[in-house]
Every structure is written in structure tokens, then in C-alpha cells.
Design a protein around this motif. Structure first.
Motif, PDB file in Angstrom:
ATOM      1  N   SER A 124      42.638  40.797  29.157  1.00 17.63           N
ATOM      2  CA  SER A 124      42.698  39.531  29.451  1.00 17.63           C
ATOM      3  C   SER A 124      43.602  39.194  30.668  1.00 17.63           C
ATOM      4  CB  SER A 124      43.306  38.881  28.118  1.00 17.63           C
ATOM      5  OG  SER A 124      43.547  37.427  28.050  1.00 17.63           O
ATOM      6  N   THR A 125      44.716  39.518  30.764  1.00 16.33           N
ATOM      7  CA  THR A 125      45.790  39.162  31.766  1.00 16.33           C
ATOM      8  C   THR A 125      44.913  39.715  33.099  1.00 16.33           C
ATOM      9  OG1 THR A 125      47.854  39.724  30.488  1.00 16.33           O
ATOM     10  CG2 THR A 125      47.833  39.908  33.031  1.00 16.33           C
ATOM     11  N   TYR A 126      44.375  40.793  33.151  1.00 16.85           N
ATOM     12  CA  TYR A 126      43.834  41.329  34.165  1.00 16.85           C
ATOM     13  C   TYR A 126      42.588  40.379  34.772  1.00 16.85           C
ATOM     14  CZ  TYR A 126      42.085  44.607  37.795  1.00 16.85           C
ATOM     15  OH  TYR A 126      41.656  45.236  38.995  1.00 16.85           O
ATOM     16  N   LEU A 135      49.381  35.657  38.064  1.00 20.66           N
ATOM     17  CA  LEU A 135      49.757  36.752  39.200  1.00 20.66           C
ATOM     18  C   LEU A 135      51.286  36.754  39.286  1.00 20.66           C
ATOM     19  CD1 LEU A 135      49.090  38.274  41.556  1.00 20.66           C
ATOM     20  CD2 LEU A 135      48.984  36.516  42.992  1.00 20.66           C
ATOM     21  N   ALA A 136      52.157  35.663  39.162  1.00 20.03           N
ATOM     22  CA  ALA A 136      53.534  35.732  39.364  1.00 20.03           C
ATOM     23  C   ALA A 136      54.096  36.406  38.164  1.00 20.03           C
ATOM     24  CB  ALA A 136      53.966  34.040  39.276  1.00 20.03           C
ATOM     25  N   ARG A 137      53.459  36.287  37.211  1.00 18.11           N
ATOM     26  CA  ARG A 137      53.997  36.871  35.749  1.00 18.11           C
ATOM     27  C   ARG A 137      53.854  38.517  36.006  1.00 18.11           C
ATOM     28  NH1 ARG A 137      51.738  34.063  32.625  1.00 18.11           N
ATOM     29  NH2 ARG A 137      49.635  35.306  31.736  1.00 18.11           N
ATOM     30  N   ALA A 144      57.571  43.694  41.729  1.00 17.72           N
ATOM     31  CA  ALA A 144      56.707  43.674  43.028  1.00 17.72           C
ATOM     32  C   ALA A 144      56.590  42.211  43.574  1.00 17.72           C
ATOM     33  CB  ALA A 144      55.476  44.230  42.855  1.00 17.72           C
ATOM     34  N   GLU A 145      57.805  41.325  43.067  1.00 20.01           N
ATOM     35  CA  GLU A 145      57.667  39.822  43.801  1.00 20.01           C
ATOM     36  C   GLU A 145      57.784  39.997  45.170  1.00 20.01           C
ATOM     37  OE1 GLU A 145      59.773  37.281  40.635  1.00 20.01           O
ATOM     38  OE2 GLU A 145      60.927  39.326  40.564  1.00 20.01           O
ATOM     39  N   GLU A 146      58.446  40.921  45.676  1.00 23.31           N
ATOM     40  CA  GLU A 146      58.569  40.839  47.229  1.00 23.31           C
ATOM     41  C   GLU A 146      57.503  41.475  47.990  1.00 23.31           C
ATOM     42  OE1 GLU A 146      60.769  38.874  48.350  1.00 23.31           O
ATOM     43  OE2 GLU A 146      61.368  38.543  46.413  1.00 23.31           O
ATOM     44  N   ALA A 147      56.416  42.115  47.438  1.00 24.01           N
ATOM     45  CA  ALA A 147      55.472  42.879  47.960  1.00 24.01           C
ATOM     46  C   ALA A 147      54.296  42.313  48.469  1.00 24.01           C
ATOM     47  CB  ALA A 147      54.999  43.880  46.951  1.00 24.01           C
ATOM     48  N   CYS A 148      53.658  42.775  49.454  1.00 24.36           N
ATOM     49  CA  CYS A 148      52.246  42.254  49.980  1.00 24.36           C
ATOM     50  C   CYS A 148      51.323  42.531  49.010  1.00 24.36           C
ATOM     51  CB  CYS A 148      52.075  42.726  51.448  1.00 24.36           C
ATOM     52  SG  CYS A 148      50.574  42.064  52.104  1.00 24.36           S
ATOM     53  N   VAL A 150      47.490  42.748  48.046  1.00 24.08           N
ATOM     54  CA  VAL A 150      46.157  42.861  48.375  1.00 24.08           C
ATOM     55  C   VAL A 150      45.322  42.631  47.164  1.00 24.08           C
ATOM     56  CG1 VAL A 150      44.612  44.696  49.507  1.00 24.08           C
ATOM     57  CG2 VAL A 150      46.907  44.173  50.406  1.00 24.08           C
ATOM     58  N   PRO A 151      43.915  42.146  47.373  1.00 27.22           N
ATOM     59  CA  PRO A 151      43.295  41.810  46.135  1.00 27.22           C
ATOM     60  C   PRO A 151      42.634  42.879  45.675  1.00 27.22           C
ATOM     61  CG  PRO A 151      42.206  40.534  47.940  1.00 27.22           C
ATOM     62  CD  PRO A 151      43.610  41.387  48.491  1.00 27.22           C
TER      63      PRO A 151
END
Length: 300
Positions: A124-126, A135-137, A144-148, A150-151
Motif C-alpha cells: 500500500s505504501t509502495y 515519499l518523505a516518510r 535516505a533523506e539526503e539521497a538523490c 530516482v523514480p
């Protein structure tokens, strides 16, 4: 050394080779078949994965990369391999938290061996991963809050621009260029790179009928509007993503015997099967040159 220099040091084989094959199923109709061998671009970043990932890797400029995929995602494998080759940390957000306590399948094991840190989330989250709050959660939970970011499938504006080069490499070479489609980024860029009079044909490997809207959105975000002459034929998904049938495997085995070229089953086989079916239906006039983009190689 810049990010672009670093990518060049990986020695991609560009432009990828174009190979003509004689196949009676096309030749008897006066149609020529070319194989655009994107599977030969790089041994680890195969096919459209190079074209989509390379511009994202350059933009990341050494920052960690977080991306998304299912348990058998070729995109996750390619991203993990890129991280290993370039010394960039990678985090893979994997669909299905029930997988977290199971032994890794060969695809995810390869990701882990290449240094990717795997983070499993419930389905469900996915499904809602593009929602900013979700996404922030997910990024916070994955550290990985500082990561780049990529979808899934690598399909964003950077990737679409990277895939435009595929169309440019085929200008003047074919009347119809066919490619298997997952998230639509390759087709969106391919169509934009082709010359006037050339047509792009996408064979979706997922069912659902949503991909046309996704491709139009990608072109809008990347180029500001529609680009190129493209269409989809959604009849050849064989049940959906990662689904195959004994008949599809027999077809792929036969193509390999005919032409000595390994056929990846989840994308490439479906696209080639679709082209043979379309030829039999009379979709290609005599004299037509059809190029099939080989976007991946069989997994060992």
C-alpha cells in the motif's frame, strides 16, 4: 574529474550496434528486420538502463541514490551495479514488506552483493510512493533523506532526454522502431529523437491501459509537449509484468536458434513476439524496415 567524465570512464559502447537479421517471417512479406543492440552498451548497465541511469548519475554528482522496484527489478540491479562501479551508495526501496524476512531471490541478492542497501515497504505504501508525504516518510525510514531520488524504472525527465539519443542513432535507419515498455520513459525519449516520417511502436509488458497517459506526461514534463509519432500495442503483455507463458518461452527459444542472439524474456521476448504477430497481420507494408530495440540481456 566531472560526473560526466566518470561515466565516460566506464567505456559505454555508443552508438550501440545495429544488426540486420534475415527472418523468413518478415522476409517473405518484403519486410527487413534490424536489431538495435542496446544490450551491448555496457556489461553491467545494459540497454536502456544506461541511457536512463547515466544522466541521473551525472546529476547526482556523487550523492547517494535511492530508487524503487519490485523483487525482480532490472532497474534496481542496474542501479546497484552503477553504485558499485562508481563508488556511490545506493538504497533500493523494494515493494513488499513480506519479503524482508525471506531469503533474497537471485535478483535482490545481486543488488545486495553490489552494495545496495535494501529497504522493504508494504504494498500500500509502495503504491503511494509518489505522494510527497508518503515519499518523505519512506525516505526517513530508509535513512535516505539526503539521497538523490530516482523514480521506479528510472523514468524521469533526465532519463527521457537520455533516451532521445536512441532515436537520434536510428535516424534514417528504419521506418518503424519498436521497443518494449515498462514505465514508458524509453519510448517517450525514443519518439522524440526519431526523424519526421519515422514511427515508434511501444509494446507494454504490463496490462492496465495506463501507459499512454504516462508517456504523454513524461513528454510534457521533458519537452513541454508531445514529440514524435508513437503508438502502443497493448496485446502482448502475456498476463502482466514478470509474467510469461510456455508459448512465449518456446518463441524466444526459437528466435535464439534462428539468430544466435539471447532473448531476455520479460521485455524483449514480448516485443519480438508482437512484431512477428503484427507482420503476420499485415501491419508492415512491403519495403518497410523495422528496428527492434534489444533493451536487455537474459539473466544468467
Amino acid at each position: 574529474m566531472t560526473s560526466h567524465d566518470t561515466l565516460a570512464a566506464l567505456h559505454p559502447r555508443l552508438p550501440s550496434p545495429v544488426q540486420e537479421v534475415r527472418d523468413d517471417r518478415f522476409a517473405r512479406l518484403g519486410v527487413r528486420l534490424l536489431l538495435k543492440r542496446d544490450d551491448l552498451i555496457h556489461p553491467d548497465l545494459i540497454g536502456n538502463k544506461w541511457r536512463k541511469l547515466a544522466p541521473n548519475l551525472a546529476a547526482a554528482d556523487g550523492r547517494p541514490i535511492v530508487t524503487f522496484g519490485g523483487a525482480y527489478s532490472n532497474h534496481l540491479r542496474a542501479t546497484a551495479a552503477a553504485g558499485r562501479l562508481l563508488g556511490i551508495p545506493t538504497i533500493g526501496v523494494v515493494r513488499g514488506d513480506e519479503l524482508a524476512d525471506r531469503p533474497l531471490n537471485p535478483s535482490l541478492a545481486r543488488c545486495a552483493a553490489d552494495g545496495m542497501r535494501l529497504h522493504f515497504v508494504d504494498r500500500s505504501t509502495y503504491r503511494h510512493k509518489t505522494n510527497p508525504a508518503t515519499l518523505a516518510r519512506v525516505l526517513r525510514a530508509a535513512g535516505a533523506e539526503e539521497a538523490c531520488v530516482v523514480p521506479e524504472g528510472g523514468s524521469n525527465a533526465l532519463a527521457v532526454r537520455g533516451c532521445r539519443a536512441l532515436g537520434e542513432e536510428l535516424r534514417g535507419r528504419a521506418d518503424v522502431v519498436a521497443v518494449a515498455c515498462g514505465t514508458g520513459g524509453t519510448l517517450a525519449g525514443l519518439a522524440a529523437g526519431l526523424a519526421p516520417g519515422q514511427r515508434a511502436l511501444g509494446i507494454p509488458v504490463l496490462k492496465g491501459g495506463f501507459l499512454g497517459d504516462e508517456i504523454r506526461t513524461l513528454q510534457e514534463r521533458t519537452f513541454g509537449g508531445p514529440q514524435g509519432d508513437w503508438r502502443l500495442d497493448e496485446r502482448f503483455h502475456f498476463g502482466g509484468y514478470a509474467r510469461t507463458t510456455p508459448g512465449l518461452h518456446r518463441f524466444a527459444d526459437d528466435f535464439e536458434r534462428r539468430h544466435g542472439t539471447g532473448v531476455e524474456r520479460l521485455y524483449v521476448a514480448k516485443m519480438l513476439y508482437g512484431l512477428v504477430a503484427l507482420a503476420d497481420e499485415g501491419a508492415f507494408a512491403p519495403g518497410t524496415v523495422v528496428a527492434a530495440v534489444i533493451t536487455g540481456a537474459p539473466q544468467p
